[in-house]
Design a protein around this motif. Structure first.
Motif, PDB file in Angstrom:
ATOM      1  N   GLN A 178       7.242   2.978  -8.799  1.00 37.28           N
ATOM      2  CA  GLN A 178       6.005   3.646  -8.389  1.00 37.28           C
ATOM      3  C   GLN A 178       4.807   3.094  -9.131  1.00 37.28           C
ATOM      4  N   MET A 179       4.982   2.862 -10.442  1.00 30.99           N
ATOM      5  CA  MET A 179       3.883   2.320 -11.249  1.00 30.99           C
ATOM      6  C   MET A 179       3.493   0.934 -10.754  1.00 30.99           C
ATOM      7  N   GLU A 182       1.568   1.298  -7.456  1.00 31.11           N
ATOM      8  CA  GLU A 182       0.200   1.775  -7.675  1.00 31.11           C
ATOM      9  C   GLU A 182      -0.669   0.675  -8.241  1.00 31.11           C
ATOM     10  N   ALA A 185      -1.521  -1.662  -5.450  1.00 29.54           N
ATOM     11  CA  ALA A 185      -2.522  -1.052  -4.560  1.00 29.54           C
ATOM     12  C   ALA A 185      -3.910  -1.111  -5.169  1.00 29.54           C
ATOM     13  N   SER A 186      -4.006  -0.817  -6.456  1.00 26.43           N
ATOM     14  CA  SER A 186      -5.297  -0.868  -7.132  1.00 26.43           C
ATOM     15  C   SER A 186      -5.884  -2.265  -7.089  1.00 26.43           C
TER      16      SER A 186
END
Length: 230
Positions: A178-179, A182, A185-186
């Motif tokens: 998940q990290m 994310e 995505a950032s």
């Protein structure tokens, strides 16, 4: 019950008791060999006594036979001297020694047979103890290997049975996934923002350049329309 039968019973009893209580094979085997060697020493002493008795009977047999021969010689002397009565007395004494010699010889031969059997049993016992000594190190090595394998298996079973630890790894793996998502995505949003800003700047620049061209063109047209003052 014979000497070696008693020894066998005693050793078997000791072995069964030691095996049932054994925790460390190495300790048990060492103690077992100590006990066996102690019993071997006692057996050697007993056999030595039996041999001594056999030698004593052999000497006594020879002594009785020697006495019988001596009284026979005396009887011959009496006959040669014409003393038959004395010769008879000597022969009766010879007869007594012959009888005693026969009894001693019987006992000696029986004892000798027993001693020969004891010697053979003692040699067999000693060979078995020597064989046990040779096998001891191999048995200890096998026991240690089995113990190590058991410890490894216990550890594997313990880890395999601890589901909470594996669940924790699974949850941590999902969290890391998940990290990473994310973070990706950032970065993608940041790249998109940077590209949009750059496009806007160039569009404004192009718009600015086009407006100036038009103004310049209008000015030139206006100037052409003015009367020539020359």
């Amino acid at each position: 019950m014979g000497l070696f039968s008693r020894l066998k019973t005693l050793v078997s009893s000791n072995v069964n008791d030691m095996i049932s209580k054994a925790e460390k094979p190495e300790k048990m085997l060492n103690q077992l060999l100590i006990d066996m060697n102690e019993q071997l020493i006692e057996s050697k002493k007993a056999v030595a006594m039996a041999i001594a008795d056999e030698k004593k009977l052999e000497r006594e047999t020879a002594n009785q036979e020697t006495q019988a021969k001596e009284w026979e010689r005396k009887a011959m002397l009496a006959v040669q001297a014409g003393k038959d009565d004395l010769a008879k007395e000597a022969l009766l004494r010879k007869q007594e020694y012959d009888k005693a010699a026969a009894e001693y010889r019987k006992q000696w031969e029986s004892q000798k047979t027993s001693v020969d059997s004891l010697k053979e049993s003692l040699r067999d016992l000693q060979n078995k103890i020597e064989e046990a000594q040779r096998k001891k190190n191999l048995l200890i090595a096998r026991a240690k290997r089995a113990e190590a394998q058991q410890k490894i298996q216990d550890t594997i079973s313990s880890v395999s049975g601890n589901r909470s630890a594996f669940d924790a790894f699974d949850r941590m793996s999902a969290k890391v996934d998940q990290m990473e998502a994310e973070a990706d995505a950032s970065k993608e949003l940041q790249d998109l923002s940077n590209n949009t800003s750059l496009d806007r700047r160039f569009a404004e620049l192009e718009k600015s350049d086009s407006s100036a061209d038009l103004l310049l063109q209008d000015l030139k047209e206006k100037m052409k329309a003015l009367p020539d003052k020359s």
